[in-house]
Design an enzyme around this catalytic site. Structure first.
Site, PDB file in Angstrom:
ATOM      1  N   CYS A  60      -2.709  -9.395  -5.736  1.00 25.70           N
ATOM      2  CA  CYS A  60      -2.325  -9.197  -7.133  1.00 25.70           C
ATOM      3  C   CYS A  60      -3.493  -9.672  -7.999  1.00 25.70           C
ATOM      4  CB  CYS A  60      -1.066  -9.995  -7.459  1.00 25.70           C
ATOM      5  SG  CYS A  60      -0.646  -9.962  -9.220  1.00 25.70           S
ATOM      6  N   ASP A  67      -0.201  -8.679  -1.611  1.00 32.30           N
ATOM      7  CA  ASP A  67       0.687  -7.521  -1.712  1.00 32.30           C
ATOM      8  C   ASP A  67       0.552  -6.733  -0.419  1.00 32.30           C
ATOM      9  OD1 ASP A  67       1.694  -7.910  -4.340  1.00 32.30           O
ATOM     10  OD2 ASP A  67      -0.174  -7.135  -5.174  1.00 32.30           O
TER      11      ASP A  67
END
Length: 162
Positions: A60, A67
C-alpha cells in the site's frame, strides 16, 4: 564457449536473453525489472497464452502494508511472446513497490502491451480484502479476435464467510 544449455541448441531468437538459464536476483522495483520477449513460435496463428500469479504482492503506498492478489493475464500473441522467467521476476519486483491496486494492475498490462504488441491482452487482478473491501481490477486492449477460444478466468469473487 557457448552459454546455451548443453543438452540441445537454443531456440531461434533466444540468444539475446539475459535472464533465462542464468542466476538472477529479484529487481528492486518494476522500473528496474527487465521484461524479455522471444519470437512467437506460431506466428500467423491465433492462440491464447495464460499466466496466473496466485500469490502476487505489492505494498500500500500510504500505509506500507502488504497487499495480495491473484492475477490472471491472457493474451493472443502477435510476433512476440513474453519470456516467462522475466515475467516472474517482473511480477516479483512489485513486492517492495508501493502503489494502489488499480495502478499495479494496469501498469502490468501496459508494460506487456508495450513489449509484445499482442493482438489482444486482458488482465484480471483479484485483490484480497484490505479494510474489509476486496478490489478487483479488469482491463483489456479491446475486443478479442472472433473465433478464438478464450476460457473464462474462473477466479471466484471474494465471499468471506457468506
Amino acid at each position: 564457449m557457448s552459454d546455451h544449455h548443453p543438452t540441445g541448441p537454443s531456440a531461434p531468437g533466444t540468444d539475446a536473453l539475459s535472464q533465462l538459464g542464468r542466476a538472477t536476483t529479484t529487481p528492486q522495483s518494476p522500473e528496474e525489472a527487465v521484461l524479455e520477449r522471444v519470437p512467437s513460435p506460431h506466428q500467423g496463428r491465433q492462440y491464447v497464452v495464460r499466466f496466473t500469479a496466485p500469490e502476487f504482492t505489492s505494498l500500500c503506498p500510504v500505509t506500507g502494508q502488504p497487499d495480495f492478489a491473484h492475477i490472471v493475464i491472457d493474451y493472443i500473441p502477435g510476433e512476440w511472446i513474453v519470456e516467462s522467467k522475466s515475467l516472474k521476476l517482473f511480477l516479483t519486483s512489485f513486492r517492495n513497490h508501493g502503489a494502489f491496486h488499480e495502478d499495479c494492475s494496469i501498469a502490468i498490462a501496459e508494460r506487456l502491451v508495450a513489449l509484445l504488441d499482442p493482438q489482444w491482452l486482458r488482465i484480471g487482478a483479484y485483490w484480497y480484502p484490505r479494510g474489509g473491501i476486496p478490489i478487483d481490477v479488469f482491463w483489456q486492449t479491446g475486443e478479442p479476435p472472433k473465433g478464438v477460444w478464450i476460457p473464462a478466468q474462473d477466479v471466484p469473487g471474494y465471499r468471506g464467510r457468506g
